[in-house]
Design a protein around this motif. Sequence first.
Motif: not given
Length: 187
Positions: A86-101, A153-159, A176-180
Amino acid sequence: MSRQMVRPGGRSARVQASVHAAVRELASEVGRDALTVPMIAQRAGVTPSTIYRRWGDLQELLSDVAVERLRPETAPGDHGALPADLTAWAEQFLDEMSSPAGRAYIRDALLGDPDGSNAGQCSAYAAEQIDVILTRATERGEKTPDVETVIDGVVAPLMYRILFRPDGLDAAYARRLATAVLGRADR
């Protein structure tokens, strides 16, 4: 069922593929803001009326392309345990979605989405990925939260942070989100 989930065959599929490719190529060559329907039609080898008939307008076309670009290309990684997965997925999701593209695709997906089906499809992509992670963990005998708990707990706050408060957004926040979320599942 949204039009993105339908995989048309034959000519319809070829038109979709060539128009989507034309949008991606032209966006990288001239910039997204310079795109026009006639320019895309010429590159794709179709008439502008074909694009208007199928997508309605440029924004809906850009939205359709964005939803396709936001579709995950691979299953989430299997790191042997739910916290790592879950931690690896959350980091990858953040990385992809927060990139300029990623931000541009999110914006386009939502702007050309009058009925909310594109937003629903993007949400379904995340839910499907999370379900894979949780199913694997359950099969290993791990205690898991449900998909909606992880979305909340993870996707909504990240988005929210990606779209409205991107400053200081980093992998540690995603962890932190994934751990919580997992900590709440243990109770």
